[in-house]
Write an enzyme that holds these catalytic residues in place. Structure first.
Site, short mmCIF file in Angstrom:
data_model
loop_
_atom_site.label_atom_id
_atom_site.label_comp_id
_atom_site.label_asym_id
_atom_site.label_seq_id
_atom_site.Cartn_x
_atom_site.Cartn_y
_atom_site.Cartn_z
N GLU A 61 44.49 -14.98 78.97
CA GLU A 61 43.18 -14.89 79.61
C GLU A 61 43.07 -13.65 80.49
OE1 GLU A 61 44.35 -19.36 79.65
OE2 GLU A 61 45.35 -17.44 79.84
N CYS A 92 44.77 -17.93 86.30
CA CYS A 92 43.73 -17.55 85.35
C CYS A 92 42.37 -18.12 85.75
CB CYS A 92 44.12 -18.00 83.94
SG CYS A 92 45.56 -17.10 83.30
#
Length: 156
Positions: A61, A92
């Site tokens: 991500e 993330c």
């Protein structure tokens, strides 16, 4: 916002392909794809690379958001959709909030390390700057299977 479930599934399958690539390289099998929902265009994609890059922050991500920001010339990714094969961790999820991602679609939940529907449920915190629309469970069995196979083989 109108949701195109066929497009969502295609993007998650692409992320699963990236996760498979990560596994073949000895990285935890997580893939991410960032898409502009207005055009359907893929802005960026990545797979986990903390081992290869010697970087604990090199989650799929994070790498996808870095590339999307470079391509768009903006650290804010307002309104974009991020597809991830695994529920994002706290790092993330925090970056997703700071980037102003509009929608997060993920596959498998992560009871131990997840921070969206598991653990701290970061997007429910009152102090958060921005919260994406969250949809979990898309192709979850396939994403979870990749993780199970990978970690079972690592344990020997």
């Amino acid at each position: 916002m109108t949701i195109d479930t066929d497009h969502d599934e295609r993007m998650m399958r692409r992320a699963i392909g990236l996760a498979s690539l990560a596994a073949s390289l000895g990285e935890a099998p997580v893939g991410a794809v960032i898409v502009d929902p207005a055009s359907g265009q893929i802005i960026s994609e990545a797979h986990n690379q903390p081992i290869a890059l010697c970087d604990p922050s090199a989650h799929a991500e994070i790498l996808a958001m870095r590339e999307a920001s470079r391509r768009l010339g903006n650290y804010r990714l307002t309104g974009l959709t991020l597809y991830s094969t695994l529920e994002p961790c706290a790092m993330c999820a925090g970056a997703i909030s700071h980037a102003r991602i509009g929608r997060l679609v993920f596959g498998a939940t992560d009871p131990k390390g997840g921070a969206v529907m598991s653990g701290p449920r970061l997007f429910e915190q009152a102090t958060l700057h921005s919260r994406p629309v969250v949809e979990g469970g898309l192709l979850a069995d396939e994403a979870a299977s990749l993780l199970r196979i990978f970690f079972r083989a690592r344990r020997g």
